[in-house]
Scaffold this active site. Structure first.
Site, short mmCIF file in Angstrom:
data_model
loop_
_atom_site.label_atom_id
_atom_site.label_comp_id
_atom_site.label_asym_id
_atom_site.label_seq_id
_atom_site.Cartn_x
_atom_site.Cartn_y
_atom_site.Cartn_z
N LYS A 10 41.13 47.52 51.18
CA LYS A 10 42.17 46.84 51.97
C LYS A 10 43.45 46.78 51.16
O LYS A 10 43.45 46.87 49.91
CB LYS A 10 41.74 45.43 52.38
CG LYS A 10 41.48 44.44 51.23
CD LYS A 10 42.71 43.70 50.71
CE LYS A 10 42.36 42.73 49.59
NZ LYS A 10 43.50 42.32 48.76
N SER A 105 34.58 43.05 47.10
CA SER A 105 34.29 42.28 48.31
C SER A 105 33.78 43.20 49.41
O SER A 105 32.84 42.86 50.15
CB SER A 105 35.54 41.56 48.79
OG SER A 105 36.03 40.72 47.77
N ASP A 143 37.91 36.94 49.77
CA ASP A 143 38.30 38.09 50.60
C ASP A 143 37.12 38.99 50.96
O ASP A 143 37.27 40.19 51.16
CB ASP A 143 39.52 38.85 50.04
CG ASP A 143 39.30 39.42 48.66
OD1 ASP A 143 38.19 39.25 48.15
OD2 ASP A 143 40.24 40.03 48.14
O1 C5P Z 1 36.91 33.35 46.19
P1 C5P Z 1 36.81 34.15 44.94
O2 C5P Z 1 35.50 33.96 44.24
O3 C5P Z 1 37.11 35.59 45.17
O4 C5P Z 1 37.93 33.61 43.97
C1 C5P Z 1 37.92 33.90 42.61
C2 C5P Z 1 38.87 32.93 41.92
O5 C5P Z 1 40.22 33.22 42.34
C3 C5P Z 1 38.64 31.48 42.29
O6 C5P Z 1 37.72 30.89 41.43
C4 C5P Z 1 40.02 30.89 42.11
O7 C5P Z 1 40.28 30.65 40.76
C5 C5P Z 1 40.94 32.02 42.52
N1 C5P Z 1 41.37 31.90 43.93
C6 C5P Z 1 42.31 30.95 44.24
N2 C5P Z 1 42.76 30.83 45.52
C7 C5P Z 1 42.30 31.65 46.49
C8 C5P Z 1 41.35 32.64 46.19
C9 C5P Z 1 40.90 32.73 44.89
O8 C5P Z 1 42.76 30.20 43.37
N3 C5P Z 1 42.80 31.53 47.73
#
Ligand code: C5P
Length: 344
Positions: A10, A105, A143
């Site tokens: 993406k 993802s 994502d």
């Molecule tokens: O959701 P995911 O595990 O992919 O996110 C990884 C890290 O990225 C989270 O622990 C957070 O620190 C950061 N993140 C964030 N805000 C988001 C998505 C991710 O701060 N909207």
């Protein structure tokens, strides 16, 4: 018979990030767009007394244990399905790692789709399975859910809240693939430093994020006037042709190309000035300019969208001259995304 699943990349057609939230995440408003370029995830699964997972990859940088998003997804899906199975997953990695293109993802969703096919879940899905799999995806990563949608998708909250938008027509896309990787959690931490300096809190940014999601929604609501959408916008471009149809790209008609941007450029470009140069290379065509060019997610990949194959080819040549790895691909609408997912 193993099931091979395409795991598409993406890009973000604009990405706006709010101040840090108490839960450690950041509110955001973005439009995700799936691309034809992909990894291939192959899944074999057979019912067994106890679940056992095995994961392999052609790329040594891919974790082959429970740190892998595909592993997490399969583990959670088996539990939610109330099934036990031996599962083998192989990830044929072609997309950049830490590229901001959602590759990890997408691998998770491809592994889920492969598991469902192998265990015959589609023939007899449990009640509310569509909702359950969306919730599981959101637990695996912010994502991941977008890849259960595909096409052009509005992303809200921490990115896991996904709303389908009318698809943009297939559009030529050139992706610049710098050697450096960018850690997304680190990019968010660096964004926090900007927020602290500018006094940007989650509350203060909430209104801006809402306004942007309304701007996207209203732009796309008028995106495809009836009668304009072409038959044959199958996602399969005719070689050398313009993909966007006689009225020009929907990206131009929506007007979004004139205002979308990616907040992470403020974090990443000062640290990696060569990436800013790549954006200019993607933009700078002499005859036909890019429709837009920017960082994807938190980078390091950048993309440019082009009105014609010639303009895209010219961008590839400029990148090659600058000794930068590139890939020519196209945007993938929702229907084509799902149709091509299980194509070999
Ligand atoms: O959701 P995911 O595990 O992919 O996110 C990884 C890290 O990225 C989270 O622990 C957070 O620190 C950061 N993140 C964030 N805000 C988001 C998505 C991710 O701060 N909207």
């Amino acid at each position: 018979m193993p099931t091979a699943v395409r795991s598409h990349a993406k890009i973000n057609l604009g990405l706006y990030v709010g101040g840090p939230r108490p839960d450690g995440f950041h509110g955001l408003t973005t439009v995700y767009q799936t691309l034809a370029m992909h990894d291939v995830v192959t899944v074999s699964a057979w019912p067994a007394e106890q679940s056992a997972l095995r994961l392999t990859s052609n790329d040594a940088r891919v974790p082959t244990d429970s740190r892998n998003t595909a592993w997490k997804m399969v583990e959670l899906a088996l539990a939610a399905l109330g099934r036990t199975a031996e599962v083998e997953i192989h990830i044929d990695k072609r997309l950049p790692i830490q590229g901001g293109m959602g590759a990890g993802s997408a691998n998770a969703v491809a592994a889920l789709v492969g598991l469902e096919a192998e265990l015959g879940v589609w023939r007899n899905p449990p009640a509310d399975w569509a909702t359950h799999r969306m919730e599981i995806a959101a637990r695996v990563g912010s994502d991941v859910p977008l890849f259960l949608m595909g096409g052009t998708t509005l992303g809200l909250d921490r990115g896991q809240e996904v709303i389908p938008l009318p698809d943009i027509e297939p559009t030529w896309c050139v992706v610049a693939l710098p050697e450096v990787g960018v850690s997304t959690p680190q990019a968010f931490r660096d964004w926090d430093a900007i927020c602290r300096a500018e006094g940007l809190t989650a509350e203060a940014s909430a209104d801006t994020l809402r306004r942007l999601s309304r701007a996207y929604a209203s732009a796309f609501a008028g995106a495809i006037p009836s009668g304009v959408r072409q038959d044959g916008s199958s996602g399969i471009p005719s070689e050398g042709g313009s993909l966007a149809g006689p009225t020009g790209s929907v990206l131009v008609r929506t007007g979004i190309c004139s205002w979308i941007g990616n907040d992470f450029e403020r974090v990443v470009f000062p640290q990696q000035p060569s990436l800013r140069d790549l954006k200019h290379i993607l933009l700078e065509g002499h005859t036909e300019r890019a429709l837009c060019a920017m960082l994807s997610g938190s980078g390091s990949a950048l993309f440019g969208l082009y009105p014609t194959r010639e303009a895209a080819d010219a961008a590839c040549q400029r990148l090659a001259k600058a000794n930068v790895r590139w890939e020519l691909t196209r945007t993938l609408d929702r229907e084509t995304y799902w149709r091509e997912m299980l194509a070999n």
